[in-house]
Design a protein around this motif. Structure first.
Motif, PDB file in Angstrom:
ATOM      1  N   HIS A  50       1.150   3.009 -14.471  1.00  0.00           N
ATOM      2  CA  HIS A  50       2.119   2.286 -15.002  1.00  0.00           C
ATOM      3  C   HIS A  50       2.009   1.399 -13.369  1.00  0.00           C
ATOM      4  CE1 HIS A  50       3.603   4.740 -18.005  1.00  0.00           C
ATOM      5  NE2 HIS A  50       3.628   3.596 -18.440  1.00  0.00           N
ATOM      6  N   HIS A  51       1.661   1.811 -12.554  1.00  0.00           N
ATOM      7  CA  HIS A  51       2.106   1.444 -10.792  1.00  0.00           C
ATOM      8  C   HIS A  51       0.740   1.791 -10.022  1.00  0.00           C
ATOM      9  CE1 HIS A  51       5.925  -0.348 -11.315  1.00  0.00           C
ATOM     10  NE2 HIS A  51       6.143   0.555 -12.320  1.00  0.00           N
ATOM     11  N   PRO A  52      -0.053   1.090 -10.437  1.00  0.00           N
ATOM     12  CA  PRO A  52      -2.188   1.645 -10.341  1.00  0.00           C
ATOM     13  C   PRO A  52      -1.609   1.064  -8.304  1.00  0.00           C
ATOM     14  CG  PRO A  52      -1.939   0.084 -11.580  1.00  0.00           C
ATOM     15  CD  PRO A  52      -0.538   0.034 -11.339  1.00  0.00           C
ATOM     16  N   GLU A  53      -0.748   0.286  -7.711  1.00  0.00           N
ATOM     17  CA  GLU A  53      -0.638   0.207  -6.837  1.00  0.00           C
ATOM     18  C   GLU A  53      -0.200   1.345  -5.776  1.00  0.00           C
ATOM     19  OE1 GLU A  53       3.203  -0.672  -7.770  1.00  0.00           O
ATOM     20  OE2 GLU A  53       1.154  -1.501  -8.626  1.00  0.00           O
ATOM     21  N   PHE A  54       0.555   2.276  -6.284  1.00  0.00           N
ATOM     22  CA  PHE A  54       1.336   3.342  -5.500  1.00  0.00           C
ATOM     23  C   PHE A  54      -0.715   4.112  -5.347  1.00  0.00           C
ATOM     24  CE2 PHE A  54       3.079   7.356  -4.499  1.00  0.00           C
ATOM     25  CZ  PHE A  54       4.285   6.422  -4.086  1.00  0.00           C
ATOM     26  N   TYR A  55      -1.588   4.664  -6.389  1.00  0.00           N
ATOM     27  CA  TYR A  55      -2.716   4.824  -5.641  1.00  0.00           C
ATOM     28  C   TYR A  55      -3.090   4.226  -4.154  1.00  0.00           C
ATOM     29  CZ  TYR A  55      -3.282   6.586 -10.051  1.00  0.00           C
ATOM     30  OH  TYR A  55      -2.730   6.801 -11.929  1.00  0.00           O
ATOM     31  N   LYS A  56      -3.182   3.310  -3.925  1.00  0.00           N
ATOM     32  CA  LYS A  56      -3.064   2.614  -2.521  1.00  0.00           C
ATOM     33  C   LYS A  56      -2.392   3.132  -1.673  1.00  0.00           C
ATOM     34  CE  LYS A  56      -5.608  -1.802  -4.641  1.00  0.00           C
ATOM     35  NZ  LYS A  56      -4.646  -2.881  -4.724  1.00  0.00           N
ATOM     36  N   VAL A  57      -1.454   2.882  -1.638  1.00  0.00           N
ATOM     37  CA  VAL A  57      -0.109   3.897  -1.198  1.00  0.00           C
ATOM     38  C   VAL A  57       0.183   5.170  -0.608  1.00  0.00           C
ATOM     39  CG1 VAL A  57       2.665   3.966  -0.766  1.00  0.00           C
ATOM     40  CG2 VAL A  57       1.944   2.302  -1.645  1.00  0.00           C
ATOM     41  N   ARG A  58      -0.619   5.960  -1.546  1.00  0.00           N
ATOM     42  CA  ARG A  58      -1.059   7.567  -1.782  1.00  0.00           C
ATOM     43  C   ARG A  58      -2.342   7.459  -0.104  1.00  0.00           C
ATOM     44  NH1 ARG A  58      -2.227  12.933  -4.740  1.00  0.00           N
ATOM     45  NH2 ARG A  58      -1.395  13.310  -2.900  1.00  0.00           N
ATOM     46  N   ALA A  59      -3.343   6.763  -0.520  1.00  0.00           N
ATOM     47  CA  ALA A  59      -4.620   6.458  -0.375  1.00  0.00           C
ATOM     48  C   ALA A  59      -3.866   6.091   1.924  1.00  0.00           C
ATOM     49  CB  ALA A  59      -5.640   5.842  -0.044  1.00  0.00           C
ATOM     50  N   ILE A  60      -2.970   5.215   2.154  1.00  0.00           N
ATOM     51  CA  ILE A  60      -3.114   4.306   3.225  1.00  0.00           C
ATOM     52  C   ILE A  60      -2.094   5.689   4.249  1.00  0.00           C
ATOM     53  CG2 ILE A  60      -1.261   2.845   4.486  1.00  0.00           C
ATOM     54  CD1 ILE A  60      -2.381   1.008   2.016  1.00  0.00           C
ATOM     55  N   TYR A  61      -0.896   5.892   3.053  1.00  0.00           N
ATOM     56  CA  TYR A  61      -0.424   7.301   3.813  1.00  0.00           C
ATOM     57  C   TYR A  61      -1.486   8.541   3.953  1.00  0.00           C
ATOM     58  CZ  TYR A  61       2.506  11.384   3.852  1.00  0.00           C
ATOM     59  OH  TYR A  61       3.210  12.788   3.800  1.00  0.00           O
ATOM     60  N   ASN A  62      -2.331   8.935   3.541  1.00  0.00           N
ATOM     61  CA  ASN A  62      -3.057   9.734   3.962  1.00  0.00           C
ATOM     62  C   ASN A  62      -3.919   8.867   5.092  1.00  0.00           C
ATOM     63  OD1 ASN A  62      -2.000  11.813   1.733  1.00  0.00           O
ATOM     64  ND2 ASN A  62      -3.741  11.017   0.544  1.00  0.00           N
ATOM     65  N   THR A  63      -4.173   8.221   5.355  1.00  0.00           N
ATOM     66  CA  THR A  63      -4.585   7.696   6.657  1.00  0.00           C
ATOM     67  C   THR A  63      -3.752   8.188   7.867  1.00  0.00           C
ATOM     68  OG1 THR A  63      -6.157   6.500   4.922  1.00  0.00           O
ATOM     69  CG2 THR A  63      -6.305   5.787   7.476  1.00  0.00           C
ATOM     70  N   ILE A  64      -2.821   7.557   7.130  1.00  0.00           N
ATOM     71  CA  ILE A  64      -1.571   7.759   8.396  1.00  0.00           C
ATOM     72  C   ILE A  64      -1.601   9.133   8.868  1.00  0.00           C
ATOM     73  CG2 ILE A  64       1.187   7.569   9.229  1.00  0.00           C
ATOM     74  CD1 ILE A  64       0.407   4.897   6.761  1.00  0.00           C
ATOM     75  N   VAL A  65      -1.550  10.201   8.459  1.00  0.00           N
ATOM     76  CA  VAL A  65      -1.224  11.376   8.632  1.00  0.00           C
ATOM     77  C   VAL A  65      -2.204  11.861   9.320  1.00  0.00           C
ATOM     78  CG1 VAL A  65      -0.890  13.687   7.363  1.00  0.00           C
ATOM     79  CG2 VAL A  65       0.721  11.843   6.564  1.00  0.00           C
ATOM     80  N   GLU A  66      -3.481  11.618   8.269  1.00  0.00           N
ATOM     81  CA  GLU A  66      -4.874  12.323   9.150  1.00  0.00           C
ATOM     82  C   GLU A  66      -4.861  11.696  10.623  1.00  0.00           C
ATOM     83  OE1 GLU A  66      -9.218  11.176   8.660  1.00  0.00           O
ATOM     84  OE2 GLU A  66      -8.443  11.687   6.656  1.00  0.00           O
ATOM     85  N   LYS A  67      -4.636  10.374  10.947  1.00  0.00           N
ATOM     86  CA  LYS A  67      -4.387   9.936  12.718  1.00  0.00           C
ATOM     87  C   LYS A  67      -3.841  10.352  13.007  1.00  0.00           C
ATOM     88  CE  LYS A  67      -6.704   5.233  13.020  1.00  0.00           C
ATOM     89  NZ  LYS A  67      -5.841   4.186  12.779  1.00  0.00           N
ATOM     90  N   ILE A  68      -2.229  10.151  12.760  1.00  0.00           N
ATOM     91  CA  ILE A  68      -1.375  10.740  13.397  1.00  0.00           C
ATOM     92  C   ILE A  68      -2.029  12.579  13.418  1.00  0.00           C
ATOM     93  CG2 ILE A  68       0.852  11.939  13.404  1.00  0.00           C
ATOM     94  CD1 ILE A  68       1.933   9.763  11.948  1.00  0.00           C
ATOM     95  N   GLU A  69      -2.527  13.327  13.281  1.00  0.00           N
ATOM     96  CA  GLU A  69      -2.362  15.275  13.122  1.00  0.00           C
ATOM     97  C   GLU A  69      -3.418  14.770  14.615  1.00  0.00           C
ATOM     98  OE1 GLU A  69      -3.777  16.534   9.390  1.00  0.00           O
ATOM     99  OE2 GLU A  69      -1.027  16.342   8.691  1.00  0.00           O
TER     100      GLU A  69
END
Length: 105
Positions: free
Chosen positions: A38-57
């Motif tokens: 119902h909120h497909p924008e959240f798929y983008k939120v998760r992808a961006i969040y995952n990128t943030i985590v990966e970069k920090i790691e």
């Protein structure tokens, strides 16, 4: 921060990240599963969040692009009316993380 300088002290950002990371790691996949259709924008939120985590790691703290994208995708962390408290909590935590980053750089 003065123009031309690089981020030298990530203490505040790292503290906020450590404080929020465990909960975000739990909540983000749940919110995507429950609200993604119902909120497909959240798929983008998760992808961006995952990128943030990966970069920090990987000790890459150049996150301006990711936080700008989160701000845009979430309409400045505006919580939709038809979502649960967990969805709202994710946006609040991501917003807090973004503020910590922006005040650190």
């Amino acid at each position: 921060m003065k123009e031309g300088l690089v981020m030298t002290d990530l203490t505040d950002f790292n503290e906020v990240y450590r404080k929020l990371q465990k909960t975000l790691k739990q909540y983000v996949p749940v919110v995507e599963r429950v609200h993604g259709d119902h909120h497909p924008e959240f798929y983008k939120v998760r992808a961006i969040y995952n990128t943030i985590v990966e970069k920090i790691e990987n000790k890459d703290f150049k996150l301006n692009e990711e936080f700008d994208a989160l701000n845009q995708v979430t309409s400045a962390y505006h919580v939709p009316d038809d979502v649960c408290e967990t969805y709202e909590a994710v946006y609040l935590m991501l917003s807090e993380l973004a503020r910590a980053y922006k005040t650190t750089i």
